[in-house]
Design a protein around this motif. Structure first.
Motif, PDB file in Angstrom:
ATOM      1  N   PRO A 211       0.813  -1.225   0.000  1.00 17.26           N
ATOM      2  CA  PRO A 211       0.000   0.000   0.000  1.00 17.26           C
ATOM      3  C   PRO A 211       0.840   1.265   0.000  1.00 17.26           C
ATOM      4  CG  PRO A 211      -0.831  -1.571   1.606  1.00 17.26           C
ATOM      5  CD  PRO A 211       0.483  -2.093   1.145  1.00 17.26           C
ATOM      6  N   LEU A 212       1.942   1.240   0.739  1.00 13.31           N
ATOM      7  CA  LEU A 212       2.833   2.405   0.757  1.00 13.31           C
ATOM      8  C   LEU A 212       3.416   2.656  -0.624  1.00 13.31           C
ATOM      9  CD1 LEU A 212       4.328   4.539   2.471  1.00 13.31           C
ATOM     10  CD2 LEU A 212       6.126   2.831   2.810  1.00 13.31           C
ATOM     11  N   THR A 213       3.870   1.601  -1.291  1.00 12.48           N
ATOM     12  CA  THR A 213       4.425   1.745  -2.639  1.00 12.48           C
ATOM     13  C   THR A 213       3.396   2.293  -3.605  1.00 12.48           C
ATOM     14  OG1 THR A 213       5.901  -0.124  -2.201  1.00 12.48           O
ATOM     15  CG2 THR A 213       5.609   0.536  -4.491  1.00 12.48           C
ATOM     16  N   GLY A 214       2.191   1.733  -3.571  1.00 14.28           N
ATOM     17  CA  GLY A 214       1.149   2.182  -4.482  1.00 14.28           C
ATOM     18  C   GLY A 214       0.743   3.625  -4.255  1.00 14.28           C
ATOM     19  N   LEU A 215       0.599   4.031  -3.001  1.00  8.88           N
ATOM     20  CA  LEU A 215       0.189   5.401  -2.708  1.00  8.88           C
ATOM     21  C   LEU A 215       1.277   6.405  -3.076  1.00  8.88           C
ATOM     22  CD1 LEU A 215      -1.599   4.817   0.714  1.00  8.88           C
ATOM     23  CD2 LEU A 215      -2.677   5.591  -1.405  1.00  8.88           C
ATOM     24  N   LEU A 216       2.538   6.066  -2.833  1.00  8.58           N
ATOM     25  CA  LEU A 216       3.623   6.968  -3.222  1.00  8.58           C
ATOM     26  C   LEU A 216       3.674   7.140  -4.727  1.00  8.58           C
ATOM     27  CD1 LEU A 216       6.525   5.896  -0.826  1.00  8.58           C
ATOM     28  CD2 LEU A 216       5.059   7.908  -0.660  1.00  8.58           C
ATOM     29  N   PHE A 217       3.538   6.041  -5.456  1.00  7.09           N
ATOM     30  CA  PHE A 217       3.567   6.151  -6.911  1.00  7.09           C
ATOM     31  C   PHE A 217       2.353   6.918  -7.422  1.00  7.09           C
ATOM     32  CE2 PHE A 217       2.645   4.423 -11.159  1.00  7.09           C
ATOM     33  CZ  PHE A 217       3.784   4.860 -11.808  1.00  7.09           C
ATOM     34  N   LEU A 218       1.196   6.717  -6.805  1.00 10.89           N
ATOM     35  CA  LEU A 218       0.006   7.460  -7.219  1.00 10.89           C
ATOM     36  C   LEU A 218       0.181   8.950  -6.974  1.00 10.89           C
ATOM     37  CD1 LEU A 218      -2.910   7.394  -8.246  1.00 10.89           C
ATOM     38  CD2 LEU A 218      -3.652   6.991  -5.886  1.00 10.89           C
ATOM     39  N   ALA A 219       0.785   9.324  -5.853  1.00 14.35           N
ATOM     40  CA  ALA A 219       1.040  10.740  -5.581  1.00 14.35           C
ATOM     41  C   ALA A 219       1.970  11.348  -6.623  1.00 14.35           C
ATOM     42  CB  ALA A 219       1.622  10.898  -4.180  1.00 14.35           C
ATOM     43  N   LYS A 242       3.456   4.722   7.274  1.00 10.54           N
ATOM     44  CA  LYS A 242       4.830   4.611   7.753  1.00 10.54           C
ATOM     45  C   LYS A 242       5.504   5.973   7.664  1.00 10.54           C
ATOM     46  CE  LYS A 242       6.081  -0.206   6.792  1.00 10.54           C
ATOM     47  NZ  LYS A 242       7.087  -1.083   6.145  1.00 10.54           N
ATOM     48  N   TRP A 243       6.388   6.227   8.603  1.00 13.86           N
ATOM     49  CA  TRP A 243       7.083   7.521   8.554  1.00 13.86           C
ATOM     50  C   TRP A 243       8.120   7.557   7.450  1.00 13.86           C
ATOM     51  CZ3 TRP A 243      12.362   7.606   9.302  1.00 13.86           C
ATOM     52  CH2 TRP A 243      12.937   6.512   9.933  1.00 13.86           C
ATOM     53  N   THR A 244       8.463   6.411   6.873  1.00 15.87           N
ATOM     54  CA  THR A 244       9.390   6.410   5.751  1.00 15.87           C
ATOM     55  C   THR A 244       8.790   7.055   4.501  1.00 15.87           C
ATOM     56  OG1 THR A 244       8.650   4.149   5.275  1.00 15.87           O
ATOM     57  CG2 THR A 244      10.690   4.396   6.508  1.00 15.87           C
ATOM     58  N   ALA A 245       7.486   7.305   4.494  1.00 19.98           N
ATOM     59  CA  ALA A 245       6.853   7.989   3.365  1.00 19.98           C
ATOM     60  C   ALA A 245       7.008   9.495   3.441  1.00 19.98           C
ATOM     61  CB  ALA A 245       5.360   7.634   3.301  1.00 19.98           C
ATOM     62  N   TRP A 246       7.420  10.040   4.565  1.00 19.25           N
ATOM     63  CA  TRP A 246       7.465  11.495   4.727  1.00 19.25           C
ATOM     64  C   TRP A 246       8.429  12.182   3.767  1.00 19.25           C
ATOM     65  CZ3 TRP A 246       7.446  11.937  10.822  1.00 19.25           C
ATOM     66  CH2 TRP A 246       6.240  11.425  11.297  1.00 19.25           C
ATOM     67  N   PRO A 247       9.589  11.606   3.413  1.00 13.07           N
ATOM     68  CA  PRO A 247      10.443  12.305   2.432  1.00 13.07           C
ATOM     69  C   PRO A 247       9.776  12.519   1.083  1.00 13.07           C
ATOM     70  CG  PRO A 247      11.701  10.620   3.588  1.00 13.07           C
ATOM     71  CD  PRO A 247      10.273  10.429   3.976  1.00 13.07           C
ATOM     72  N   ALA A 248       8.744  11.736   0.766  1.00 21.72           N
ATOM     73  CA  ALA A 248       8.073  11.907  -0.526  1.00 21.72           C
ATOM     74  C   ALA A 248       7.365  13.243  -0.630  1.00 21.72           C
ATOM     75  CB  ALA A 248       7.070  10.775  -0.758  1.00 21.72           C
ATOM     76  N   VAL A 249       7.032  13.873   0.499  1.00 24.31           N
ATOM     77  CA  VAL A 249       6.367  15.180   0.452  1.00 24.31           C
ATOM     78  C   VAL A 249       7.266  16.200  -0.239  1.00 24.31           C
ATOM     79  CG1 VAL A 249       5.365  17.030   1.847  1.00 24.31           C
ATOM     80  CG2 VAL A 249       5.039  14.650   2.526  1.00 24.31           C
TER      81      VAL A 249
END
Length: 423
Positions: A211-219, A242-249
């Motif tokens: 889910p994290l991978t899919g949401l990051l790619f969708l963003a 996950k907090w590992t997604a925060w750099p994607a912002v």
């Protein structure tokens, strides 16, 4: 040029056959060198499927590729996932997610106040508990509730939904998909990648990173199409897992700023941060101490429990030298993050592929230099880079509109009047 294009055509039967053979070797060798039993059982099912897919890819010019893809999907994804769900075979992450869903349903927080062992620690943000709610509602009674309540099934569904939405977002305004480098366009390539060991293995044995991978790619896909609100909502959902997604912002904001200006970047970042705060706040307010200890301190190797993420990566090796080594690994991690941030300012990403590569590079730096990590984490940046090339197209993300050129007839010259005397 025609010869070069023919050699790189993704429809080449030899190319697909070679890819499935590599996947078969991976499925046969990897379970032999890894300890968890689900990995070995997955290899037993996936390796024959990949071999059959390689044979099918060479058997027919017209249907061989499609048949090979669905053979791989059946043997590497559908069959092992169903068997694992029915028998309860899974990595510990699945049980953690399902327990967090049960705790959220009963106590509105996914964290135990005083975990007795590392198995009772929840190293995820409150949003991950959503995938454990089906198990909490359906229970374990019977094969159907056992299958439908498995968190991996819903993680896979979220990943597939994000891929579908990203594919829709990456289509051109005239409804046709954008051309990708080398002509890699089509559902077979995307489904084939899902059936590859990079996605199929974590999907079957764990599933929590999908889910994290899919949401990051969708963003990233929404940001490349200049849709800041949609990109911010996808980022908010990812940042609540996950907090590992925060750099994607930062990466999405840089892409929005380059594509649409500072106003769109601010809108996307504001939606992402505000939405993440709204999603995380209930669990954080109810259990602030357990959240800090289990979500932040535990994965960094600073909690009262020893993390099982102990692959011999550079950060882990440094942290094993003692407190000085841990601080050295943390300093290198901060320096790597600063370098990626500087690159976003100095040379912002101009499209989906470039942004995915930048985010993948940042995540690789984080996973390699973190005081605690494992090799499996690297599947996330690899998936982002590959999906961007399969769905995102080439260097020009915004194709120039096609202008119909109409032939303009030459202007007629007016007849010159002839004097009557000259006739």
């Amino acid at each position: 040029m025609l010869i070069r294009r023919a050699r790189l055509r993704p429809e080449s039967r030899e190319l697909w056959c070679g890819g499935w053979l590599l996947a078969a070797v991976w499925a046969a060798v990897f379970p032999l060198i890894t300890a968890p039993e689900p990995h070995r059982l997955w290899g037993v099912s996936a390796c024959p499927a990949y071999l059959c897919a390689a044979v099918a890819a060479l058997s027919s010019r017209r249907y061989g590729r499609a048949v090979s893809v669905w053979l791989a999907v059946a043997g590497a994804v559908v069959v092992p996932l169903a068997v694992f769900a029915l028998t309860g075979t899974a990595q510990s992450e699945v049980g953690v997610v399902e327990r967090s869903g049960l705790l959220t349903l009963r106590h509105a927080t996914p964290y135990l106040t005083d975990p007795g062992s590392v198995a009772e620690v929840t190293p995820y943000l409150p949003g991950m508990a959503v995938f454990g709610l089906p198990r909490a509602v359906l229970g374990d009674g019977g094969p159907l509730p056992g299958l439908l309540g498995d968190a991996r099934l819903w993680c896979a569904a979220a990943f597939g939904g994000c891929l579908w939405a990203a594919w829709r977002a990456s289509r051109r305004r005239d409804g046709r998909p954008q051309a990708a480098p080398g002509g890699v366009v089509g559902r077979d390539a995307v489904v084939g990648f899902v059936a590859s060991p990079v996605v199929a293995l974590p999907l079957c044995v764990s599933g929590v990173d999908l889910p994290l991978t899919g949401l990051l790619f969708l963003a990233l896909a929404y940001a490349a199409r200049r849709r800041p609100v949609a990109a911010g909502l996808a980022l908010a959902a990812a940042c609540s897992l996950k907090w590992t997604a925060w750099p994607a912002v930062a990466v999405v904001a840089a892409l929005l700023a380059h594509r649409g200006g500072a106003r769109e970047a601010v809108r996307g970042a504001a939606v992402a941060v505000g939405g993440a705060v709204l999603l995380v706040s209930p669990g954080a307010l109810l259990s602030p101490g357990p959240l800090v200890r289990q979500v932040f301190a535990f994965p960094m190797g600073r909690g009262p429990w020893e993390t099982p993420a102990a692959s011999p990566l550079p950060g882990r090796l440094l942290a094993g030298l003692g407190p000085t080594g841990w601080y050295a690994a943390a300093a290198l991690l901060l320096a790597g993050g600063l370098a990626v941030a500087v690159s976003l300012v100095a040379r912002p990403p101009h499209g989906l592929v470039c942004a995915a590569d930048r985010l993948a590079a940042g995540l690789c730096v984080a996973f390699l230099l973190a005081p605690a990590g494992r090799f499996g984490y690297l599947a996330l940046p690899a998936a982002l880079a590959v999906l961007a090339r399969l769905l995102g197209g080439g260097r020009r993300e915004e194709p120039a509109p096609e202008v119909a050129v109409r032939a303009v007839p030459p202007a007629r010259r007016a007849p010159v009047p002839v004097p009557w005397a000259a006739r």
